[in-house]
Design a protein around this motif. Structure first.
Motif, PDB file in Angstrom:
ATOM      1  N   PHE A 254      40.310  47.541  48.031  1.00 58.69           N
ATOM      2  CA  PHE A 254      39.738  46.305  48.552  1.00 58.69           C
ATOM      3  C   PHE A 254      38.242  46.434  48.812  1.00 58.69           C
ATOM      4  O   PHE A 254      37.469  45.509  48.570  1.00 58.69           O
ATOM      5  N   GLU A 255      37.813  47.590  49.305  1.00 61.54           N
ATOM      6  CA  GLU A 255      36.403  47.810  49.635  1.00 61.54           C
ATOM      7  C   GLU A 255      35.689  48.670  48.593  1.00 61.54           C
ATOM      8  O   GLU A 255      34.575  49.131  48.833  1.00 61.54           O
ATOM      9  N   ASN A 256      36.282  48.853  47.448  1.00 57.76           N
ATOM     10  CA  ASN A 256      35.745  49.758  46.430  1.00 57.76           C
ATOM     11  C   ASN A 256      35.208  48.962  45.240  1.00 57.76           C
ATOM     12  O   ASN A 256      35.973  48.319  44.532  1.00 57.76           O
ATOM     13  N   PRO A 257      33.886  49.008  44.992  1.00 53.93           N
ATOM     14  CA  PRO A 257      33.322  48.237  43.881  1.00 53.93           C
ATOM     15  C   PRO A 257      33.856  48.632  42.515  1.00 53.93           C
ATOM     16  O   PRO A 257      33.776  47.845  41.567  1.00 53.93           O
TER      17      PRO A 257
ATOM     18  N   VAL B 147      43.950  39.198  40.160  1.00 52.29           N
ATOM     19  CA  VAL B 147      44.210  40.589  39.794  1.00 52.29           C
ATOM     20  C   VAL B 147      43.963  41.557  40.945  1.00 52.29           C
ATOM     21  O   VAL B 147      44.796  42.425  41.225  1.00 52.29           O
ATOM     22  N   LEU B 148      42.829  41.441  41.635  1.00 52.85           N
ATOM     23  CA  LEU B 148      42.528  42.397  42.709  1.00 52.85           C
ATOM     24  C   LEU B 148      43.633  42.394  43.755  1.00 52.85           C
ATOM     25  O   LEU B 148      44.054  43.444  44.247  1.00 52.85           O
ATOM     26  N   LEU B 149      44.145  41.218  44.095  1.00 55.41           N
ATOM     27  CA  LEU B 149      45.188  41.121  45.111  1.00 55.41           C
ATOM     28  C   LEU B 149      46.529  41.590  44.570  1.00 55.41           C
ATOM     29  O   LEU B 149      47.344  42.176  45.312  1.00 55.41           O
ATOM     30  N   ALA B 150      46.778  41.360  43.269  1.00 58.20           N
ATOM     31  CA  ALA B 150      47.990  41.891  42.645  1.00 58.20           C
ATOM     32  C   ALA B 150      47.948  43.415  42.614  1.00 58.20           C
ATOM     33  O   ALA B 150      48.966  44.090  42.818  1.00 58.20           O
ATOM     34  N   VAL B 151      46.768  43.966  42.365  1.00 54.20           N
ATOM     35  CA  VAL B 151      46.614  45.424  42.385  1.00 54.20           C
ATOM     36  C   VAL B 151      46.918  45.967  43.782  1.00 54.20           C
ATOM     37  O   VAL B 151      47.638  46.962  43.946  1.00 54.20           O
ATOM     38  N   MET B 152      46.399  45.301  44.813  1.00 54.26           N
ATOM     39  CA  MET B 152      46.675  45.739  46.184  1.00 54.26           C
ATOM     40  C   MET B 152      48.169  45.691  46.478  1.00 54.26           C
ATOM     41  O   MET B 152      48.741  46.634  47.047  1.00 54.26           O
ATOM     42  N   ALA B 153      48.818  44.579  46.096  1.00 50.77           N
ATOM     43  CA  ALA B 153      50.256  44.437  46.348  1.00 50.77           C
ATOM     44  C   ALA B 153      51.048  45.491  45.589  1.00 50.77           C
ATOM     45  O   ALA B 153      52.011  46.063  46.109  1.00 50.77           O
ATOM     46  N   SER B 154      50.637  45.749  44.346  1.00 49.79           N
ATOM     47  CA  SER B 154      51.366  46.745  43.550  1.00 49.79           C
ATOM     48  C   SER B 154      51.226  48.131  44.163  1.00 49.79           C
ATOM     49  O   SER B 154      52.188  48.907  44.204  1.00 49.79           O
ATOM     50  N   MET B 155      50.028  48.444  44.655  1.00 46.64           N
ATOM     51  CA  MET B 155      49.816  49.759  45.243  1.00 46.64           C
ATOM     52  C   MET B 155      50.476  49.886  46.613  1.00 46.64           C
ATOM     53  O   MET B 155      50.876  50.990  47.021  1.00 46.64           O
ATOM     54  N   TYR B 156      50.631  48.796  47.313  1.00 49.45           N
ATOM     55  CA  TYR B 156      51.436  48.786  48.543  1.00 49.45           C
ATOM     56  C   TYR B 156      52.865  49.186  48.211  1.00 49.45           C
ATOM     57  O   TYR B 156      53.480  50.002  48.909  1.00 49.45           O
TER      58      TYR B 156
ATOM     59  N   ASN C  26      27.331  41.982  43.508  1.00 47.09           N
ATOM     60  CA  ASN C  26      28.126  41.612  44.677  1.00 47.09           C
ATOM     61  C   ASN C  26      27.685  42.546  45.802  1.00 47.09           C
ATOM     62  O   ASN C  26      28.260  43.613  46.004  1.00 47.09           O
ATOM     63  N   ALA C  27      26.661  42.133  46.520  1.00 46.94           N
ATOM     64  CA  ALA C  27      26.001  43.030  47.473  1.00 46.94           C
ATOM     65  C   ALA C  27      26.937  43.443  48.614  1.00 46.94           C
ATOM     66  O   ALA C  27      27.775  42.656  49.057  1.00 46.94           O
TER      67      ALA C  27
ATOM     68  N   LEU D  75      32.274  30.191  42.213  1.00 47.67           N
ATOM     69  CA  LEU D  75      31.661  31.045  43.232  1.00 47.67           C
ATOM     70  C   LEU D  75      31.731  32.514  42.839  1.00 47.67           C
ATOM     71  O   LEU D  75      30.943  33.330  43.319  1.00 47.67           O
ATOM     72  N   HIS D  76      32.690  32.859  41.941  1.00 48.09           N
ATOM     73  CA  HIS D  76      32.791  34.237  41.459  1.00 48.09           C
ATOM     74  C   HIS D  76      31.807  34.487  40.322  1.00 48.09           C
ATOM     75  O   HIS D  76      31.846  35.549  39.697  1.00 48.09           O
ATOM     76  N   LYS D  77      30.949  33.549  40.048  1.00 45.98           N
ATOM     77  CA  LYS D  77      29.877  33.762  39.080  1.00 45.98           C
ATOM     78  C   LYS D  77      28.542  33.582  39.799  1.00 45.98           C
ATOM     79  O   LYS D  77      27.929  34.531  40.255  1.00 45.98           O
ATOM     80  N   THR D  78      28.114  32.344  39.924  1.00 44.95           N
ATOM     81  CA  THR D  78      26.788  32.055  40.452  1.00 44.95           C
ATOM     82  C   THR D  78      26.599  32.503  41.890  1.00 44.95           C
ATOM     83  O   THR D  78      25.505  32.886  42.288  1.00 44.95           O
ATOM     84  N   PHE D  79      27.667  32.459  42.694  1.00 42.45           N
ATOM     85  CA  PHE D  79      27.497  32.685  44.130  1.00 42.45           C
ATOM     86  C   PHE D  79      28.150  33.972  44.614  1.00 42.45           C
ATOM     87  O   PHE D  79      28.572  34.078  45.762  1.00 42.45           O
ATOM     88  N   CYS D  80      28.247  34.954  43.702  1.00 46.32           N
ATOM     89  CA  CYS D  80      28.401  36.379  44.035  1.00 46.32           C
ATOM     90  C   CYS D  80      29.760  36.853  44.532  1.00 46.32           C
ATOM     91  O   CYS D  80      29.898  38.009  44.896  1.00 46.32           O
ATOM     92  N   ILE D  81      30.792  36.002  44.541  1.00 46.63           N
ATOM     93  CA  ILE D  81      32.124  36.532  44.805  1.00 46.63           C
ATOM     94  C   ILE D  81      32.520  37.407  43.617  1.00 46.63           C
ATOM     95  O   ILE D  81      32.363  36.993  42.470  1.00 46.63           O
ATOM     96  N   PRO D  82      33.021  38.620  43.846  1.00 40.11           N
ATOM     97  CA  PRO D  82      33.325  39.523  42.730  1.00 40.11           C
ATOM     98  C   PRO D  82      34.449  38.994  41.838  1.00 40.11           C
ATOM     99  O   PRO D  82      35.316  38.240  42.279  1.00 40.11           O
ATOM    100  N   HIS D  83      34.441  39.427  40.592  1.00 43.15           N
ATOM    101  CA  HIS D  83      35.477  39.014  39.647  1.00 43.15           C
ATOM    102  C   HIS D  83      36.807  39.723  39.875  1.00 43.15           C
ATOM    103  O   HIS D  83      37.849  39.232  39.460  1.00 43.15           O
ATOM    104  N   GLY D  84      36.776  40.896  40.471  1.00 51.05           N
ATOM    105  CA  GLY D  84      38.015  41.556  40.871  1.00 51.05           C
ATOM    106  C   GLY D  84      38.926  41.972  39.747  1.00 51.05           C
ATOM    107  O   GLY D  84      40.131  42.117  39.936  1.00 51.05           O
TER     108      GLY D  84
END
Length: 964
Positions: free
Chosen positions: A107-110, A343-352, A521-522, A710-719
């Motif tokens: 979750f916190e890993n770029p 995907v990022l949240l599916a990855v978290m759920a799968s690793m849980y 994604n600062a 927002l995951h493009k122009t406004f910096c939310i990561p693509h995950g």
């Protein structure tokens, strides 16, 4: 030596200079290459003067940029206005523990959150394996044949399932039944989706499903129901199937570790949410929904599907299978407009699931159920009646005064579920403790004479499982070795690291994808996402507890209005595709309000992103394609002719600006005027908004509605393929039609459309990212970012033009924020394709540009403002080097089939093998430029065989033999 003054020393950190990659001196060098004295002069040449912003962005208090710490402090003060309570509301959302090893390392890993959708599988093997784990978990727990790689949320998964069974089923009925104990937010989304398609949604009492006469094409059931009841639907499903109807079941994954999976009692599709598998509440999102179905329906499934194939050396490799970019192929005939998912949240759920394993999940489920039984017994001792006779984790309790109980609960820091005046609901979860049971008991014991605290151990000794014995799960699940290997933190840590090492994300390299805007994604933008004041809020918590959230959201809406020129913004759509869909529904509602509901023609240029025609089809509009001229611009003569032809029925036009071809079209205002003159509305796709912010505003030059990414122009990561946010901005005349969520009490305006996402504010917990970005950049910083993105794209186009033709340009050979390189002439001469170039870039440590969109045989490049000149030059040098290799093929110095491009990507195993039989050297394969000797990324697999993967579709974890 000149002494620095105190005021100079007091100057605060400048976030802008750290967000924008090229320094002033580097920008000067880039401008010199282009022949412009200043960035302003370049922008004057690129952007049509008739659409240029005439004034500063109206950002109010946010116009002046804030240093990182000041912005964080301001946002923290807003967040502190939220009240973090103990939530037992349930209704599809639960408290959960995110294992710290997953929190820190995913979750916190770029390496995970800055990755792109895995369309290039060779450099995405880590996240593809993680998604495959997710598919396997869902398949196993639901008992279905196949599951996709995630959906946006449970509600949209149910809506997609409804249209899926209508497509694959044999019934001609347009009636769809929803059981009365389905989550209310899910039902509302189903109704929103059904209305424009002519589907009639009817309610059936859950207790009477078996009595349905079959005059429907499908039924949606909840398992367990929202009130907690666990029903045995076997006979009902048999009767429905016999009558030609199909069955969708919305199921709780944790409950399925104890309950018979729907796939074993006849479900055709199973949908749900994986949120309680370690993903924070986040005021409603983002969370990974899921959809599983029978194997025979796999080629009709919406969304993405990860499959197993082989690479060029015959080794196992993962890839996206079957529907990759279905919208671009089928366009208005597409069955879904989903482009990416969660995907990022599916990855978290799968690793849980990997971390806990089947035994751990079962233990959590058993503990939740046991506590629920103990609570039910203790409330029974107080004289309360439990309305549901069966349950897994949820109780619906009868009471003389629900309001009094809610008031008592809130005074003790607890939120109960609001059912009605005489019932309240409680849903327990993995965070529930003995102290929580005692606290809940005390709420209900208030005012009860002679109440004595229960003996929990005694109640435990006498409690029995409270779901039907016939529904006890007997089948095994998650038997693959992956789910039993990584239970220690050390092993889990290494597993996550090994997967991340296989991938290319923004933490390693530039990702120059056109139309996708892979910008920085600062870290300061990401920090607030994990604050409990944002992450631990239930989406249906009382308004009095979400003051800070709604203040932040209101400010972000105002910010987005300022940069787009629109009057109002809705943040509910949780993906760009959902924004398109919502925007078209708003246009439809506007026409209907004026007695012009017959307007159903949507004009779409042939160059449009495939989700545009797919979205139009989903709202029941008829797509009419308009031509593009030889320069890639919308052919205004053709558009005028078709607008005239369909004048009486013209609903709208969907146009991307700058164009999908990466050009500021001169005729955009005229296009808007033409559509308006025929009574239509102008939908401007905001995919390319990174070329407009501060420079031009779609709401000011003629747009009526736009979605933003927002995951493009406004910096939310693509995950790695989601999360995304796709809010819509609208003109004042459309504002009252923005989405509501009436089922949960969110009514923005009575005239508004129904919900398009499962939570009122969509993926609310990641909105602070965009708030932070805008606050730290301020008005001038946002404008500088846009101008620098345009500068970088033109610099790349100019430097690469001698080697690769730039397909479309505006006047003076200039482009917008991206450029398209035409590889077709080179392919005609040499047989080297754009795919070969894409794969060869992997050997240089680069992700490929966008391939074959919007024009087959091309590469579309977008550098964004965040990439330094050093990184841009490194990419340019790689492309020039690759061109030199193509020239060698053309001259016959390299064989047309045996050359570094056709052999790419080269794995370490291939380069090190004893029997090297290629005509080119190992050195040329692995180290085509000297810098790679110091820092080298090795692709983990060779070129994936797409044809093999689709012919031999396998979408679960690798065979056990691979682990022996």
């Amino acid at each position: 030596m000149t002494r620095t003054s105190l005021s100079q020393l007091e100057a605060r950190d400048d976030f802008i200079s750290r967000h924008i990659g090229p320094s002033e001196s580097e920008q000067a060098a880039m401008l010199s290459k282009l022949g412009y004295a200043s960035r302003a002069a370049l922008i004057d040449a690129v952007v049509p003067p008739n659409i240029r912003n005439k004034s500063k962005l109206a950002l109010g208090e946010f116009y002046n940029p804030m240093p990182e710490q000041e912005a964080l402090s301001k946002l923290k003060a807003i967040a502190s206005k939220n009240k973090v309570m103990k939530s037992v509301i349930g209704q599809g959302y639960y408290n959960t523990f995110t294992p710290n090893v997953i929190l820190r390392n995913i979750f916190e890993n770029p390496a995970w959150y800055t990755a792109y959708t895995p369309y290039q599988p060779e450099i995405s093997q880590g996240r593809l394996e993680a998604i495959l784990n997710f598919q396997q978990v869902v398949t196993d727990l639901t008992g279905m044949g196949i599951a996709n790689s995630s959906m946006l949320d449970e509600g949209t998964a149910a809506a997609e399932a409804m249209t899926l069974i209508q497509r694959v089923g044999k019934s001609s009925s347009q009636v769809f039944y929803v059981a009365d104990d389905v989550l209310p937010q899910t039902r509302e989304i189903v109704e929103t989706r059904a209305k424009p398609l002519g589907i009639e949604v009817r309610t059936v009492p859950a207790s009477e499903v078996e009595a349905l006469d079959g005059n429907c094409f499908g039924v949606l059931l909840q398992y367990p129901g929202v009130n907690g009841e666990v029903r045995d639907y076997r006979e009902a499903v048999e009767k429905l199937h016999a009558a030609g109807a199909m069955v969708i079941v919305a199921a709780d994954l944790l409950a399925l570790t104890l309950l018979t999976p729907p796939g074993e009692w006849g479900a055709d599709v199973v949908v749900g949410n994986s949120q309680r598998f370690g993903v924070p509440l986040g005021f409603g999102g983002p969370h990974a929904g899921y959809l599983a179905t029978r194997d025979e329906f796999k080629r009709s499934m919406p969304g993405r599907l990860v499959g197993v194939t082989i690479d060029a050396q015959g080794n196992k490799a993962y890839r996206l299978a079957l529907q990759t970019r279905e919208q671009h192929i089928r366009r208005e005939k597409a069955t879904s407009n989903i482009c990416t998912a969660q995907v990022l949240l599916a990855v978290m759920a799968s690793m849980y699931a990997v971390y806990h394993g089947p035994k751990g999940l079962a233990q959590i489920a058993q503990r939740v159920h046991r506590f629920t039984g103990i609570l039910a017994a203790s409330l029974g001792q107080l004289g309360y009646t439990i309305a549901n006779t069966t349950f897994f984790d949820t109780l619906t309790i009868q009471t003389a005064s629900a309001e009094q109980l809610h008031a008592t609960a809130e005074s003790k820091g607890v939120n109960l579920r609001r059912v009605d005046a005489s019932h309240v609901g409680i849903s327990l979860d993995e965070t529930t403790t003995r102290d929580d049971i005692a606290l809940l008991w005390s709420i209900f014991a208030e005012g009860v004479t002679g109440a004595t605290a229960p003996d929990l151990d005694a109640l435990d000794a006498s409690s029995q499982d409270a779901y039907p014995e016939a529904l006890v799960r007997t089948s095994a699940y998650m038997t693959h070795p992956t789910f039993s290997r990584y239970h220690s933190e050390h092993e889990m840590l290494r597993y996550l690291r090994s997967l991340a090492d296989k991938d290319l994300a923004l933490d390693r390299t530039m990702i120059p994808l056109g139309s996708c805007t892979m910008k920085l994604n600062a870290t300061a933008e990401m920090i607030p996402v994990t604050w409990p004041e944002f992450s631990s809020i239930h989406p249906f918590a009382p308004d009095s507890q979400t003051v800070g959230y709604r203040e932040m959201i209101g400010q972000l809406e105002e910010m987005l209005c300022a940069v787009t020129g629109y009057a109002a913004v809705s943040l509910q759509p949780n993906a760009g595709s959902q924004g398109e869909y919502a925007g078209l529904l708003v246009i439809q509602a506007y026409h209907q309000s004026r007695g012009e509901g017959h307007r159903n023609i949507c004009l779409i240029p042939s160059s449009a992103h495939g989700t545009n025609p797919a979205s139009a089809n989903m709202v029941g509009m008829k797509v009419v394609v308009t031509a593009c001229d030889e320069n890639g611009n919308v052919d205004l003569d053709d558009l005028k002719a078709k607008a005239e032809l369909h004048s009486k029925n013209l609903a709208c036009v969907m146009v991307t600006y700058p164009s999908t071809h990466g050009v500021f079209e001169e005729g955009i205002q005229e296009l808007c005027e033409v559509i308006h003159s025929h009574g239509g509305q102008v939908y401007i796709d905001g995919a390319n908004m990174n070329a407009l912010v501060g420079v031009a505003a779609p709401g000011s030059f003629g747009g009526d509605v736009s979605h933003l990414n927002l995951h493009k122009t406004f910096c939310i990561p693509h995950g790695g393929g989601g999360p995304g946010v796709g809010p819509i901005g609208v003109g004042a005349h459309l504002a009252k039609f923005l989405p509501n969520q009436r089922s949960t009490g969110y009514t923005r305006d009575e005239a508004g459309i129904g919900a398009v996402s499962a939570a009122a504010y969509g993926s609310a917990s990641i909105l602070p990212i965009s708030w932070m970005y805008i606050a730290m950049m301020g008005g001038e910083g946002l404008t500088q970012a846009t101008e620098t993105a345009i500068l970088s794209a033109n610099y790349i186009a100019r430097r690469l033009a001698p080697h690769y033709p730039v397909l479309y340009t505006g006047h003076d050979g200039l482009v917008a924020h991206e450029c398209i390189l035409d590889l077709r002439p080179l392919q005609d001469k040499t047989g080297i394709s754009n795919e070969d170039v894409a794969k060869r870039l992997m050997d240089f440590g680069f992700h490929a540009p966008t391939m074959s969109f919007p024009v087959p045989g091309t590469l579309m490049i977008e550098p964004t403002e965040s990439e330094s000149k050093v990184e841009i030059d490194r990419f340019i040098d790689a492309m020039i080097c690759i061109h030199a290799e193509i020239v060698k093929v053309e001259r016959g110095e390299y064989d047309r089939m045996d050359n570094p491009l056709k052999g790419a990507p080269h794995t370490a195993e291939v380069v090190m093998e004893d029997d090297w039989q290629h005509a080119y050297t190992r050195e040329q394969a692995a180290f085509p430029v000297a810098s790679l000797r110091k820092q080298k990324y090795w692709p983990p697999v060779g070129r994936a065989d797409n044809v093999y993967g689709d012919r031999n579709l396998f979408c679960g974890c690798a065979p056990v033999s691979d682990y022996e």
